[in-house]
Design an enzyme around this catalytic site. Structure first.
Site, PDB file in Angstrom:
ATOM      1  N   SER A   1     -24.655 -13.602 -50.245  1.00  0.00           N
ATOM      2  CA  SER A   1     -25.545 -14.290 -51.188  1.00  0.00           C
ATOM      3  C   SER A   1     -26.460 -13.273 -51.843  1.00  0.00           C
ATOM      4  CB  SER A   1     -26.340 -15.367 -50.427  1.00  0.00           C
ATOM      5  OG  SER A   1     -26.979 -16.229 -51.331  1.00  0.00           O
ATOM      6  N   ASN A   2     -27.561 -13.721 -52.396  1.00  0.00           N
ATOM      7  CA  ASN A   2     -28.503 -12.808 -53.044  1.00  0.00           C
ATOM      8  C   ASN A   2     -29.921 -13.331 -52.856  1.00  0.00           C
ATOM      9  OD1 ASN A   2     -29.218 -14.627 -55.311  1.00  0.00           O
ATOM     10  ND2 ASN A   2     -27.012 -14.488 -55.636  1.00  0.00           N
TER      11      ASN A   2
END
Ligand code: C5P
Length: 227
Positions: free
Chosen positions: A31-32
Site C-alpha cells: 500500500s502507500n
C-alpha cells in the site's frame, strides 16, 4: 452561506480517496501512505457547494462523512470497477486516491512462511490507470487529478495533465513540511489545461478542497457559456 458555495447545486461530484491495498497473502498487502484526508475534504467541500457526492474510498481511519454516498473498496481493481459504475452520473471527478501502481501478480491462498527461505521475490504487475481511462471518454465532464511529487513538481504534473486528458491537476511536493500525507494541511499548485498555475500557500485541506472546486466551477461556467 456565501452564494458561491452552492455553485455545484444539481451537479454530481465523484471523489476517489485514500490508498489502495494490494494483497500478497491473507495477512499482508502492498500500500502507500495516503490517509484519505485530502479526498474526504474534497467530498465535504463538494457537499457544501450543494453537489450530490459519491465518495469511493480505500481503507482509511476517517469516519464516514454525513450526506455523501460512501463506497468502500480495497484494491485498485475494485476502485476501477466502482469508478466506472458511477462515472456516467458524474459531472466532476476528483481523483485524490493514491492508487498502488503495482500489485502482486497473485495472492497466496495461505500466509507466506519465512521458514526455509533466505530471500523472497515477489513479482509485481501494473495496475490499471483509472484516471487515464476516464480521460479517454470524458466528454464535457470535468476531470481533476492529483500529482504527489518529490521533485520536478510542475513539469511532472503538467505531463500527467496532458497524458490523462485532465482539466485540472493539483500538484504537491510531498517532501515539504505541512504538505502531503497524513497532515491536515497541504501546499499545492493548481494547474489548468491552458497552462495557468495557481500556487497556494500552506492551507488546511478544507480550504485547498474549496479552491479546487472553485476552479472546477469556473470551467463548468465557461463551458456552459460557450455551448
Ligand atoms: O500515480 P499518479 O501520479 O499517476 O497519479 C496521478 C493521478 O492519477 C491521481 O489523481 C490518481 O488518483 C490517479 N491515478 C489513477 N489510477 C492509477 C494511478 C493514478 O486513477 N492507477
Amino acid at each position: 452561506m456565501r452564494k458561491s458555495q452552492l455553485e455545484l447545486k444539481g451537479k454530481t461530484v465523484l471523489v476517489t480517496a485514500g490508498p489502495t491495498q494490494e494483497p500478497l497473502d491473507p495477512i499482508r498487502f502492498i500500500s502507500n501512505r495516503s490517509s484519505g484526508k485530502m479526498g474526504y475534504a474534497v467530498a465535504l467541500a463538494a457537499l457544501k457547494f450543494g453537489a450530490k457526492v459519491i465518495l469511493i474510498s480505500g481503507p482509511t481511519h476517517l469516519s464516514s462523512p454525513q450526506g455523501v454516498n460512501l463506497v468502500r473498496i480495497v484494491t485498485a481493481r475494485e476502485l476501477r470497477e466502482a469508478v466506472l459504475k458511477h462515472f456516467p452520473k458524474a459531472d466532476v471527478v476528483v481523483a485524490a486516491a493514491a492508487v498502488a501502481d503495482y500489485r502482486p501478480e497473485s495472492k497466496a491462498a495461505r500466509k507466506i512462511r519465512k521458514e526455509g527461505r533466505r530471500e523472497l521475490t515477489i513479482r509485481l504487475v501494473r495496475n490499471p490507470d483509472i484516471l487515464r481511462e476516464l480521460g479517454k471518454t470524458k466528454g464535457d465532464k470535468i476531470l481533476v487529478g492529483f500529482a504527489a511529487e518529490t521533485g520536478q513538481m510542475i513539469t511532472n504534473a503538467r505531463e500527467k495533465l496532458k497524458k490523462k486528458n485532465l482539466d485540472l491537476i493539483v500538484a504537491n511536493d510531498v517532501t515539504k513540511k505541512g504538505s502531503g500525507f497524513e497532515v491536515d494541511t497541504n501546499i499545492v499548485s493548481i494547474i489548468s489545461r491552458d497552462g495557468k498555475i495557481i500556487s497556494l500557500p500552506k492551507l488546511s485541506k478544507t480550504r485547498v478542497a474549496e479552491r479546487i472546486l472553485r476552479e472546477a466551477v469556473k470551467i463548468i461556467k465557461n463551458t456552459e457559456r460557450t455551448t
